[in-house]
Design an enzyme around this catalytic site. Structure first.
Site, PDB file in Angstrom:
ATOM      1  N   GLY A  28      -3.339  -5.709  -1.655  1.00 20.36           N
ATOM      2  CA  GLY A  28      -2.741  -4.373  -2.398  1.00 20.36           C
ATOM      3  C   GLY A  28      -3.671  -3.362  -2.448  1.00 20.36           C
ATOM      4  O   GLY A  28      -3.817  -2.783  -3.750  1.00 20.36           O
ATOM      5  N   HIS A  44      17.746   9.406   5.496  1.00 18.41           N
ATOM      6  CA  HIS A  44      17.023   8.213   4.875  1.00 18.41           C
ATOM      7  C   HIS A  44      16.717   8.720   3.379  1.00 18.41           C
ATOM      8  O   HIS A  44      15.578   8.999   3.293  1.00 18.41           O
ATOM      9  CB  HIS A  44      15.811   7.698   5.549  1.00 18.41           C
ATOM     10  N   CYS A  80      22.121   5.821   7.566  1.00 16.88           N
ATOM     11  CA  CYS A  80      21.703   5.824   8.999  1.00 16.88           C
ATOM     12  C   CYS A  80      22.621   4.978   9.658  1.00 16.88           C
ATOM     13  O   CYS A  80      23.870   5.117   9.782  1.00 16.88           O
ATOM     14  CB  CYS A  80      20.277   5.697   9.213  1.00 16.88           C
ATOM     15  N   ASP A 119     -13.300  -7.023  10.735  1.00 19.36           N
ATOM     16  CA  ASP A 119     -12.358  -6.982  11.764  1.00 19.36           C
ATOM     17  C   ASP A 119     -13.041  -6.218  13.215  1.00 19.36           C
ATOM     18  O   ASP A 119     -13.669  -5.320  12.375  1.00 19.36           O
ATOM     19  CB  ASP A 119     -11.055  -6.449  11.542  1.00 19.36           C
ATOM     20  N   GLU A 169      16.035   6.931   1.138  1.00 15.98           N
ATOM     21  CA  GLU A 169      15.260   5.983   0.558  1.00 15.98           C
ATOM     22  C   GLU A 169      13.751   6.695   0.603  1.00 15.98           C
ATOM     23  O   GLU A 169      12.804   6.171  -0.271  1.00 15.98           O
ATOM     24  CB  GLU A 169      15.237   4.681   1.094  1.00 15.98           C
TER      25      GLU A 169
HETATM   26  N1  GLN Z   1      20.018   2.696  15.902  1.00  9.92           N
HETATM   27  C1  GLN Z   1      20.826   3.974  15.236  1.00  9.92           C
HETATM   28  C2  GLN Z   1      20.204   5.246  15.998  1.00  9.92           C
HETATM   29  O1  GLN Z   1      19.318   5.220  16.588  1.00  9.92           O
HETATM   30  C3  GLN Z   1      20.561   3.920  13.898  1.00  9.92           C
HETATM   31  C4  GLN Z   1      18.886   4.453  13.582  1.00  9.92           C
HETATM   32  C5  GLN Z   1      18.671   4.015  12.185  1.00  9.92           C
HETATM   33  O2  GLN Z   1      19.382   3.368  11.571  1.00  9.92           O
HETATM   34  N2  GLN Z   1      17.438   4.584  11.656  1.00  9.92           N
HETATM   35  O3  GLN Z   1      20.999   6.262  15.861  1.00  9.92           O
END
Ligand code: GLN
Length: 537
Positions: free
Chosen positions: A16, A507, A381, A148, A509
């Protein structure tokens, strides 16, 4: 003013360090300092774009389209700030830069060596984000564990910086683990002593030690660490297991890590307004209402693969006072015809991004269930692409409809390669990446959630909604509610007659933060609660 806090790790990885780096960054930011967080990943990969989520967790995408480690996402979620490519360094990136300079003759015939050429490049990359953003304090996390082989050049660069800069311009925090022997119920400090010894062998003496442990540390153990590791007693900070990572800044504040840092860096100690943060944490840890959300994915054994999604649900939940209990559902398990049984009782279904054919047929089962049973659906996506394929197959009757990613010869390529992608052969950094604008349709759920007509969101894909089929899909009830500014690329779809069915090509998120959740996640979790109350009434 330009100061550096370096966060190293000892004993083992996964302790963490990212949470500690984010917490100290937040405590400094709340005091009014401008802070830049940076991750150093000692891998030879140039970026995280080509790395398998099984091995490395989620690939996080920055605003400027860099494919990075998931820690960058954590920094953004804590700091509520946008980071860029400069905030992420890998060994591959460092060597790439040095080798390019060597090929173009910039080293004027000298022998190019790890010291000073590689270390100089590392130091330049560490200074860069502070200079670009005029930040006062850099928090730099070094991935992996001291000892490492891969991290040696980085630690050597930090040692040089420490010696080149005034004494109070650098501060080293070492995060270690104190294991507990179950037989004697004893906490052991030896691994910490050894890892500090290793660090000192490289020429770095930590200024503070953050000790991960299962329970709060007895005073005697803190004193022992202080003595053996040559660190002031008050600079040994305990880091016991917490109910949530968002609790960590509160704990670090309580133990005064920010004050120890301020003393070490010789900066003013200012008030830390943590009230809003603390009340959100309290809500997060004592939710009044709960909903069940199914995430149907490919990498469900490793939840880190979808970490931004679970975090986004958590942020939205903390603000709405609803906890989403996530059920991780393997898409492959839904192919056997058991989808309805497996998905029954969920208040919402979310399909995340993904690549390749594995699990797609199961995801289509999940979309069909959500569409026909009117369960809130949120597609991200690949989750949008699956929603379009499912609609084409089951509403329009095009049984072979598909994405050309998985079936190049489909008679109905409703999802097809983006034109700009048709010549691309190189992997890594070559998708449609980073921020693009979308325009939202009036009267849509998305428009309502965002409360504005134009938005910017981050992308990472090669395939898109095929405009050749748009009219027929729209004619059958699939609504395009978000497009690129020129109207050409489909960014969001919704379904007529469904309470909450929103699928996006981007995305969302990646831009949800603890203090400011993403509007679509907020909308989704609220609709899950509505679904729950309507199904129980
Ligand atoms: N594989 C799909 C594309 O390349 C969706 C990519 C994703 O979900 N990030 O368009």
């Amino acid at each position: 003013m330009r100061k550096y806090i370096f966060v190293t790790g000892g004993v083992l990885s996964g302790l963490g360090k990212g949470v500690i780096s984010s917490s100290i960054g937040l405590l400094l930011k709340l005091q009014g300092y401008s802070v830049s967080l940076q991750k150093i990943d000692p891998y030879v990969n140039v970026d995280a774009g080509t790395m398998n989520p099984y091995e490395h967790g989620e690939v996080f995408v920055t605003r400027d389209g860099k494919e990075t480690d998931l820690d960058i996402g954590r920094y953004e979620r804590f700091l509520d700030e946008e980071l860029s490519a400069a905030n992420y360094i890998t060994t591959g990136q460092v060597y790439w830069n040095v080798i390019r300079k060597e090929r173009s003759g910039k080293y004027l015939g000298h022998t190019v060596q790890i010291i000073p050429h590689i270390t100089d490049e590392i130091k330049r990359l560490i200074r860069q984000p502070l200079e670009e953003n005029s930040a006062e304090i850099g928090v730099i996390e070094i991935g992996g564990t001291v000892g490492d082989i891969e991290s040696l050049p980085f630690l050597e660069a930090l040692r040089q910086m420490k010696d080149e800069l005034p004494r109070d311009d650098t501060f080293f925090i070492h995060v270690t683990l104190l294991p507990r022997l179950s037989t004697s119920d004893e906490l052991k400090t030896k691994p910490t002593q050894h890892s500090v010894k290793e660090l000192r062998g490289i020429g770095i003496q930590p200024n503070a030690i953050v000790a991960r442990c299962d329970k709060p540390l007895p005073e005697s153990v803190k004193q022992k660490i202080a003595l053996f590791c040559d660190v002031a007693r008050e600079n040994v900070i305990e880091d016991p297991d917490l109910p949530s990572i968002y609790h960590a800044p509160l704990l670090m504040f309580e133990h005064g890590l920010h004050d120890r840092v301020a003393e070490g860096l010789n900066i003013e100690k200012k008030p830390v307004p943590l009230k809003e943060w603390a009340s959100l944490v309290a809500r997060l840890e004592n939710p009044r209402r709960r909903v069940r959300v199914g995430i149907v994915g490919k990498y469900i054994e490793l939840e880190d693969s979808y970490i931004s999604i679970s975090e986004a649900l958590l942020h939205a939940g903390a603000h709405e006072d609803i906890k989403a209990d996530i059920e991780w559902i393997s898409a492959e398990d839904l192919i056997s015809g058991s989808a309805a049984d497996r998905l029954a009782g969920l208040n919402g279904i979310l399909i995340p991004g993904g690549f390749g054919h594995r699990g797609v047929e199961g995801k289509l089962e999940a979309v069909e269930y959500a569409r026909t049973q009117k369960i809130p659906y949120f597609g991200l996506c690949l989750g949008l692409q699956c929603a379009v394929i499912e609609f084409a197959r089951n509403v329009l009757g095009w049984s072979q409809a598909n994405t050309t990613e998985n079936d190049p010869n489909t008679p109905h390529p409703v999802i097809a390669l983006l034109q700009e992608q048709s010549q691309v052969t190189q992997k890594g950094g070559t998708m449609r990446l980073g921020i693009y604008e979308s325009v939202l349709a009036q009267g849509s759920i998305s428009r309502r959630c965002y409360g504005q007509d134009e938005i910017e969101e981050r992308h990472r894909h090669r395939y898109e909604f095929n405009p050749a089929f748009r009219d027929r899909l729209e004619g059958a009830g699939l609504r395009v509610t978000g497009t690129s500014a020129d109207g050409q690329l489909v960014e969001i779809i919704e379904l007529e007659g469904h309470p909450w069915f929103v699928a996006v090509q981007f995305h969302p998120e990646f831009t949800s933060r603890f203090l400011s959740p993403h509007p679509l996640f907020r909308g989704f979790i609220k609709s899950c609660l509505e679904q729950q109350s309507s199904s129980s009434s």
